[in-house]
Design a protein around this motif. Structure first.
Motif, PDB file in Angstrom:
ATOM      1  N   LEU A 159       0.833  -1.205   0.000  1.00 32.18           N
ATOM      2  CA  LEU A 159       0.000   0.000   0.000  1.00 32.18           C
ATOM      3  C   LEU A 159       0.864   1.251   0.000  1.00 32.18           C
ATOM      4  O   LEU A 159       0.558   2.234  -0.678  1.00 32.18           O
ATOM      5  CB  LEU A 159      -0.916   0.003   1.236  1.00 32.18           C
ATOM      6  CG  LEU A 159      -1.892  -1.163   1.385  1.00 32.18           C
ATOM      7  CD1 LEU A 159      -2.713  -0.994   2.654  1.00 32.18           C
ATOM      8  CD2 LEU A 159      -2.799  -1.271   0.173  1.00 32.18           C
ATOM      9  N   GLU A 161       2.204   1.780  -3.491  1.00 26.71           N
ATOM     10  CA  GLU A 161       1.174   2.096  -4.482  1.00 26.71           C
ATOM     11  C   GLU A 161       0.588   3.482  -4.245  1.00 26.71           C
ATOM     12  O   GLU A 161      -0.036   4.063  -5.130  1.00 26.71           O
ATOM     13  CB  GLU A 161       0.027   1.066  -4.411  1.00 26.71           C
ATOM     14  CG  GLU A 161       0.331  -0.274  -5.048  1.00 26.71           C
ATOM     15  CD  GLU A 161       0.256  -0.211  -6.580  1.00 26.71           C
ATOM     16  OE1 GLU A 161       0.130   0.905  -7.127  1.00 26.71           O
ATOM     17  OE2 GLU A 161       0.335  -1.266  -7.216  1.00 26.71           O
ATOM     18  N   THR A 219      -4.206   9.067  -2.747  1.00 34.19           N
ATOM     19  CA  THR A 219      -4.642   7.667  -2.785  1.00 34.19           C
ATOM     20  C   THR A 219      -5.511   7.281  -1.597  1.00 34.19           C
ATOM     21  O   THR A 219      -5.215   7.624  -0.461  1.00 34.19           O
ATOM     22  CB  THR A 219      -3.423   6.737  -2.828  1.00 34.19           C
ATOM     23  OG1 THR A 219      -2.749   6.929  -4.060  1.00 34.19           O
ATOM     24  CG2 THR A 219      -3.839   5.279  -2.736  1.00 34.19           C
ATOM     25  N   ARG A 240      -5.985   4.498   0.482  1.00 29.85           N
ATOM     26  CA  ARG A 240      -5.279   3.249   0.773  1.00 29.85           C
ATOM     27  C   ARG A 240      -6.221   2.140   1.231  1.00 29.85           C
ATOM     28  O   ARG A 240      -5.993   0.964   0.951  1.00 29.85           O
ATOM     29  CB  ARG A 240      -4.197   3.503   1.834  1.00 29.85           C
ATOM     30  CG  ARG A 240      -3.191   4.537   1.380  1.00 29.85           C
ATOM     31  CD  ARG A 240      -2.121   4.803   2.405  1.00 29.85           C
ATOM     32  NE  ARG A 240      -1.431   6.047   2.064  1.00 29.85           N
ATOM     33  CZ  ARG A 240      -0.161   6.303   2.287  1.00 29.85           C
ATOM     34  NH1 ARG A 240       0.586   5.407   2.878  1.00 29.85           N
ATOM     35  NH2 ARG A 240       0.382   7.449   1.944  1.00 29.85           N
ATOM     36  N   THR A 290      -9.190   1.545   0.202  1.00 39.34           N
ATOM     37  CA  THR A 290      -9.849   0.951  -0.959  1.00 39.34           C
ATOM     38  C   THR A 290      -8.875   0.092  -1.762  1.00 39.34           C
ATOM     39  O   THR A 290      -9.240  -0.984  -2.260  1.00 39.34           O
ATOM     40  CB  THR A 290     -10.455   2.042  -1.857  1.00 39.34           C
ATOM     41  OG1 THR A 290     -11.305   2.880  -1.076  1.00 39.34           O
ATOM     42  CG2 THR A 290     -11.286   1.423  -2.974  1.00 39.34           C
ATOM     43  N   ILE A 291      -7.641   0.549  -1.880  1.00 34.61           N
ATOM     44  CA  ILE A 291      -6.621  -0.278  -2.545  1.00 34.61           C
ATOM     45  C   ILE A 291      -6.422  -1.568  -1.757  1.00 34.61           C
ATOM     46  O   ILE A 291      -6.276  -2.650  -2.337  1.00 34.61           O
ATOM     47  CB  ILE A 291      -5.291   0.486  -2.661  1.00 34.61           C
ATOM     48  CG1 ILE A 291      -5.438   1.662  -3.635  1.00 34.61           C
ATOM     49  CG2 ILE A 291      -4.172  -0.443  -3.149  1.00 34.61           C
ATOM     50  CD1 ILE A 291      -4.200   2.507  -3.785  1.00 34.61           C
ATOM     51  N   VAL A 316      -8.974  -4.038  -2.690  1.00 36.01           N
ATOM     52  CA  VAL A 316      -8.683  -4.687  -3.975  1.00 36.01           C
ATOM     53  C   VAL A 316      -7.749  -5.875  -3.753  1.00 36.01           C
ATOM     54  O   VAL A 316      -7.987  -6.979  -4.274  1.00 36.01           O
ATOM     55  CB  VAL A 316      -8.043  -3.683  -4.966  1.00 36.01           C
ATOM     56  CG1 VAL A 316      -7.571  -4.419  -6.223  1.00 36.01           C
ATOM     57  CG2 VAL A 316      -9.034  -2.595  -5.341  1.00 36.01           C
ATOM     58  N   THR A 340       0.939  -6.118  -8.689  1.00 37.88           N
ATOM     59  CA  THR A 340       1.255  -4.745  -8.328  1.00 37.88           C
ATOM     60  C   THR A 340       2.683  -4.410  -8.771  1.00 37.88           C
ATOM     61  O   THR A 340       3.635  -5.129  -8.447  1.00 37.88           O
ATOM     62  CB  THR A 340       1.080  -4.521  -6.811  1.00 37.88           C
ATOM     63  OG1 THR A 340       1.589  -3.238  -6.449  1.00 37.88           O
ATOM     64  CG2 THR A 340       1.770  -5.574  -5.988  1.00 37.88           C
ATOM     65  N   SER A 345      -0.549   3.335   6.251  1.00 33.98           N
ATOM     66  CA  SER A 345      -0.650   2.109   5.449  1.00 33.98           C
ATOM     67  C   SER A 345      -0.897   0.890   6.323  1.00 33.98           C
ATOM     68  O   SER A 345      -1.627  -0.027   5.930  1.00 33.98           O
ATOM     69  CB  SER A 345       0.639   1.914   4.634  1.00 33.98           C
ATOM     70  OG  SER A 345       0.763   2.924   3.653  1.00 33.98           O
ATOM     71  N   PHE A 367      -7.682  -1.382 -10.158  1.00 32.13           N
ATOM     72  CA  PHE A 367      -7.576   0.060  -9.953  1.00 32.13           C
ATOM     73  C   PHE A 367      -6.397   0.588 -10.758  1.00 32.13           C
ATOM     74  O   PHE A 367      -5.479  -0.148 -11.123  1.00 32.13           O
ATOM     75  CB  PHE A 367      -7.402   0.397  -8.465  1.00 32.13           C
ATOM     76  CG  PHE A 367      -6.048   0.077  -7.900  1.00 32.13           C
ATOM     77  CD1 PHE A 367      -5.051   1.050  -7.824  1.00 32.13           C
ATOM     78  CD2 PHE A 367      -5.752  -1.203  -7.440  1.00 32.13           C
ATOM     79  CE1 PHE A 367      -3.801   0.754  -7.302  1.00 32.13           C
ATOM     80  CE2 PHE A 367      -4.512  -1.509  -6.914  1.00 32.13           C
ATOM     81  CZ  PHE A 367      -3.527  -0.520  -6.849  1.00 32.13           C
ATOM     82  N   ASN A 411      -7.172   7.872  -8.096  1.00 33.95           N
ATOM     83  CA  ASN A 411      -7.397   6.450  -8.360  1.00 33.95           C
ATOM     84  C   ASN A 411      -8.785   6.197  -8.917  1.00 33.95           C
ATOM     85  O   ASN A 411      -9.760   6.859  -8.529  1.00 33.95           O
ATOM     86  CB  ASN A 411      -7.206   5.648  -7.062  1.00 33.95           C
ATOM     87  CG  ASN A 411      -5.740   5.448  -6.761  1.00 33.95           C
ATOM     88  OD1 ASN A 411      -5.058   4.675  -7.405  1.00 33.95           O
ATOM     89  ND2 ASN A 411      -5.242   6.180  -5.765  1.00 33.95           N
ATOM     90  N   PHE A 428     -11.340   2.884  -9.691  1.00 30.64           N
ATOM     91  CA  PHE A 428     -11.521   1.475  -9.353  1.00 30.64           C
ATOM     92  C   PHE A 428     -12.568   0.823 -10.241  1.00 30.64           C
ATOM     93  O   PHE A 428     -13.463   1.486 -10.769  1.00 30.64           O
ATOM     94  CB  PHE A 428     -11.939   1.347  -7.885  1.00 30.64           C
ATOM     95  CG  PHE A 428     -10.906   1.875  -6.922  1.00 30.64           C
ATOM     96  CD1 PHE A 428      -9.935   1.034  -6.395  1.00 30.64           C
ATOM     97  CD2 PHE A 428     -10.896   3.219  -6.553  1.00 30.64           C
ATOM     98  CE1 PHE A 428      -8.976   1.515  -5.508  1.00 30.64           C
ATOM     99  CE2 PHE A 428      -9.939   3.711  -5.677  1.00 30.64           C
ATOM    100  CZ  PHE A 428      -8.978   2.860  -5.161  1.00 30.64           C
TER     101      PHE A 428
END
Length: 372
Positions: free
Chosen positions: A256, A259, A264, A266, A268-269, A272, A285, A331, A346, A354, A356
């Motif tokens: 995270l 990325e 961002t 984080r 939501t990432i 994913v 990634t 993170s 994403f 970002n 998604f």
């Protein structure tokens, strides 16, 4: 013996048993009362002791007491030092108080304290670094750096070279000592043969103040690891609930961290990545590919995605063997508390926003719209 005599004897025995019963009940009542009194006295005494320990030892005192907090000191060691120097009454009460208040990130150094200071004032002093003498130098370790990048910061700010730093963090004896010193943080998982650097991800990103003229390299690195330990300990109950190890958490959080951009989301990432893990879909990634390659590139090429390396999440399912960077608290918390979504894809546009998608077709639409 006639019937009348037997009857009298029975009556006499009944009276005796009744008398004995009264005595037994009286004894039980007395013993119970004594126990209740003891419990009450102990409880009341404990209450007043704790109440007293929470207050300053001498509210009127203005005498300054020099207190040295060595590098790498945890809350237990700090509390003991404060008690030994007469700043607080009871180290255990101070330790429990800081844990109840979720206070961490205490700084090493030489402090000037008094017996009139409250717990909150002592905690604020330890957190802000209001010290008896100014630090000789400081090291600022930004979030998302690798050990190799941290080594260059150490080289720039100390007498040690980047090579010496890297030699120390891969030294088997030093790693063993760190595992012994921080058993809840560094476990046998870091000894996986696929891991590039055992301590990657375990040096917490922060600003560290040093008060000794020439701290050893061991002291510098240990201070960073100790800070990671202080941060991670508060998440132990949640880790146990999620059946997740510290190593897995730091590995996930590092993805995270790498990325992330300034805008961002984080959490939501993180959702994913969790959604992909749940269906055995590769994480795919790019930062893991760059880590596998051992070099930074502005753009990952298709041929890079095929590199044969345990860290490449395009060709290997699941998390990489270990962290690919040293993640910060944001993170770490995102890895523990992801958003509940059905997203599987994403991408970030040129401005760092970002976008998604739940399906690959939706993702391709985003690619056409925001990338091409």
């Amino acid at each position: 013996m006639d019937n009348e005599a037997k009857k009298l004897e029975m009556i006499e025995k009944m009276k005796q048993r009744k008398k004995e019963g009264k005595i037994v009940r009286r004894i039980v009542a007395i013993v119970t009362l004594v126990i209740l009194l003891i419990v009450s006295v102990v409880g009341i005494s404990g209450y007043f002791y704790v109440k007293s320990a929470l207050k300053p030892i001498d509210p009127e005192s203005k005498t300054e007491i020099p207190v040295e907090i060595p590098m790498g000191s945890g809350i237990s060691a700090i509390a003991s030092i404060l008690e030994e120097n007469g700043v607080i009454k009871d180290a255990r009460i101070f330790k429990y108080y800081t844990k109840f208040k979720n206070e961490t990130s205490f700084q090493a150094g030489n402090y000037s304290m008094t017996q009139s200071m409250t717990f909150d004032e002592i905690i604020e002093s330890l957190k802000t670094g209001k010290v008896y003498r100014e630090p000789l130098f400081a090291l600022t370790i930004p979030e998302g750096l690798t050990l190799e990048q941290i080594s260059k910061i150490v080289e720039k700010n100390t007498e040690f070279t980047a090579e010496q730093f890297m030699e120390k963090v891969v030294d088997p004896e030093f790693i063993k000592n760190m595992m012994s010193s921080f058993p809840d943080l560094i476990t046998e998982e870091v000894m996986d043969g696929n891991i590039r650097y055992a301590l990657e991800g375990y040096l917490y990103p922060a600003t560290y103040s040093f008060y000794e003229e020439n701290p050893t390299l061991e002291d510098i690195i240990t201070t960073m690891i100790s800070q990671a330990n202080e941060i991670l300990v508060e998440y132990k109950p949640l880790l146990e609930e999620k059946q997740m190890t510290v190593h897995q958490l730091l590995t996930f959080a590092s993805l995270l961290e790498e990325e992330a951009t300034a805008q961002t989301d984080r959490e939501t990432i993180a959702s994913v990545f969790y959604n992909r893990l749940e269906i055995d879909m590769p994480l795919q990634t790019d930062p893991t590919v760059l880590y596998a390659l051992g070099s930074h590139k502005e753009r990952v090429l298709y041929e890079d995605l095929e590199v044969d390396n345990p860290y490449n999440t395009y060709v290997n399912q699941g998390l990489p063997p270990g962290p690919i960077a040293n993640a910060g608290k944001t993170s770490i918390e995102a890895a523990l508390s992801p958003t509940d979504t059905e997203y599987l894809y994403f991408l970030a546009d040129s401005e760092g926003n970002n976008h998604f998608a739940k399906t690959y077709d939706e993702h391709l639409v985003n690619v056409d719209k925001y990338i091409r």
